[in-house]
Design a protein around this motif. Structure first.
Motif, PDB file in Angstrom:
ATOM      1  N   GLY A 172      33.559  49.385  40.750  1.00 37.20           N
ATOM      2  CA  GLY A 172      33.356  49.098  39.335  1.00 37.20           C
ATOM      3  C   GLY A 172      34.445  48.208  38.766  1.00 37.20           C
ATOM      4  O   GLY A 172      34.301  47.666  37.670  1.00 37.20           O
ATOM      5  N   PHE A 173      35.556  48.062  39.515  1.00 36.38           N
ATOM      6  CA  PHE A 173      36.653  47.201  39.095  1.00 36.38           C
ATOM      7  C   PHE A 173      36.815  46.050  40.081  1.00 36.38           C
ATOM      8  O   PHE A 173      36.471  46.166  41.259  1.00 36.38           O
ATOM      9  CB  PHE A 173      37.945  48.008  38.962  1.00 36.38           C
ATOM     10  N   SER A 174      37.377  44.956  39.595  1.00 30.83           N
ATOM     11  CA  SER A 174      37.423  43.731  40.395  1.00 30.83           C
ATOM     12  C   SER A 174      38.214  43.904  41.684  1.00 30.83           C
ATOM     13  O   SER A 174      37.863  43.347  42.720  1.00 30.83           O
ATOM     14  CB  SER A 174      38.015  42.595  39.558  1.00 30.83           C
ATOM     15  N   VAL A 175      39.306  44.657  41.640  1.00 34.49           N
ATOM     16  CA  VAL A 175      40.061  44.977  42.860  1.00 34.49           C
ATOM     17  C   VAL A 175      39.604  46.349  43.336  1.00 34.49           C
ATOM     18  O   VAL A 175      39.916  47.362  42.717  1.00 34.49           O
ATOM     19  CB  VAL A 175      41.579  44.950  42.594  1.00 34.49           C
ATOM     20  N   HIS A 176      38.856  46.368  44.430  1.00 38.15           N
ATOM     21  CA  HIS A 176      38.266  47.630  44.897  1.00 38.15           C
ATOM     22  C   HIS A 176      38.268  47.770  46.415  1.00 38.15           C
ATOM     23  O   HIS A 176      37.832  48.800  46.938  1.00 38.15           O
ATOM     24  CB  HIS A 176      36.828  47.763  44.382  1.00 38.15           C
ATOM     25  N   THR A 177      38.755  46.764  47.125  1.00 35.92           N
ATOM     26  CA  THR A 177      38.787  46.762  48.583  1.00 35.92           C
ATOM     27  C   THR A 177      40.148  46.235  49.048  1.00 35.92           C
ATOM     28  O   THR A 177      40.884  45.613  48.266  1.00 35.92           O
ATOM     29  CB  THR A 177      37.709  45.840  49.161  1.00 35.92           C
TER      30      THR A 177
END
Length: 322
Positions: A172-177
């Motif tokens: 759900g947030f741009s940095v997620h991986t």
């Protein structure tokens, strides 16, 4: 390593009672919410930054119980098109950084945020497919115009105050991986790292041990959350891993959060702890309890019981057998 807890689950307790209970459980550290989604029941930056006496008493209350403040958490969305919430999140971030510096806390936890899809957007947009092509175009616009510019400024602010920023890899947030974290870190610098929470990696199909190795090689793990996820294969076939049902819909969701050891085996948790040590992380393992099948106390106690035997506390011995 040290064992801690994200104290938002004890928000109904007073600060002193919460500290007493954490110490009685044999833990070493507390992670305190300063506002945003976690709230600030135990740690209000406005109060502590304005009154040096209260700040000293606050710190002493923690230290007198043999505890440490492992991190401060200010999860919000500094990039949302909701200008009021974005402003609130950005101001809270700065206050939390300043408070962390005064308390000598080396790291704060937060989300990267998610922008809209254009300047006039009303809601955040989280594109997760490369086609149709406009999804990828939206994502690249977000990174170029919103994500990188904001975090370059925010990252420098944190660096100037000797505080590291641990971004939670949360869907759900741009940095997620690991890849999106490393992309931002390359642009902003080593002040940016991960608050690595395996519960959010599992439901994305990411092996937490592999993620620890990827990020650990880059010295990019600043903090660690201990929370589990149970994945129901039958419901995954129905709803997929991006299940949009309420977290309260326990019988039909494809995955739900669990306390440590109730979603994945303790062997998998042992492997994670060992990988953390192997790849250089030697800081707090912070319990986050969001298990809807257990009470606050039972979920917390079971996590403590399961983690205590596997935490690696001491430095390794010299390899005398070599």
């Amino acid at each position: 390593m040290k064992l801690g807890v994200f104290t938002v689950l004890f928000s109904e307790k007073s600060f002193e009672q919460m500290l007493d209970d954490v110490a009685a459980a044999g833990l070493d550290a507390v992670e305190l919410g300063t506002g945003g989604y976690p709230g600030n029941a135990h740690c209000d930056p406005d109060v502590l930054l304005e009154d040096e006496g209260k700040l000293k008493a606050f710190k002493k209350a923690v230290e007198d119980r043999g505890l440490m403040i492992g991190s401060l958490s200010c999860h919000g969305n500094p990039l949302t098109p909701d200008t009021a919430f974005a402003k609130e999140s950005r101001e809270l971030f700065q206050k939390t950084v300043k408070l962390a510096e005064k308390l000598e806390v080396p790291v704060i936890n937060c989300f990267s945020g998610t922008p809209g899809d254009h300047e006039g957007a009303k809601y955040p947009n989280w594109p997760v497919a490369p086609w149709p092509n406009e999804y990828r175009e939206v994502m690249e616009w977000q990174w170029k115009e919103k994500i990188i510019p904001y975090w370059k400024e925010a990252g420098q602010f944190a660096k100037d105050h000797q505080v590291k920023v641990a971004l939670e890899l949360h869907g759900g947030f741009s940095v997620h991986t690991p890849a999106t974290l490393l992309r931002l870190r390359e642009e902003v610098g080593e002040v940016i790292g991960a608050n690595l929470d395996p519960s959010h990696l599992w439901w994305q199909g990411i092996d937490p041990v592999a993620a620890i190795k990827i990020l650990g090689r880059e010295n990019a793990i600043h903090h660690f959350h201990a929370k589990d996820t149970y994945i129901d294969p039958e419901q995954v076939n129905m709803h997929g891993l991006t299940d949009m049902q309420s977290y309260a819909n326990l019988q039909d969701r494809s995955w739900i959060f669990r306390t440590v050891g109730y979603g994945h085996s303790m062997q998998e948790w042992t492997n994670m702890i060992s990988a953390l040590r192997q790849f250089g992380y030697d800081y707090v393992v912070s319990i986050e309890h969001e298990d809807a099948m257990m009470s606050i106390e039972e979920g917390f106690q079971k996590a403590v019981e399961n983690l205590k035997p596997i935490i690696i506390r001491e430095q390794p011995a010299e390899a005398w057998w070599v």
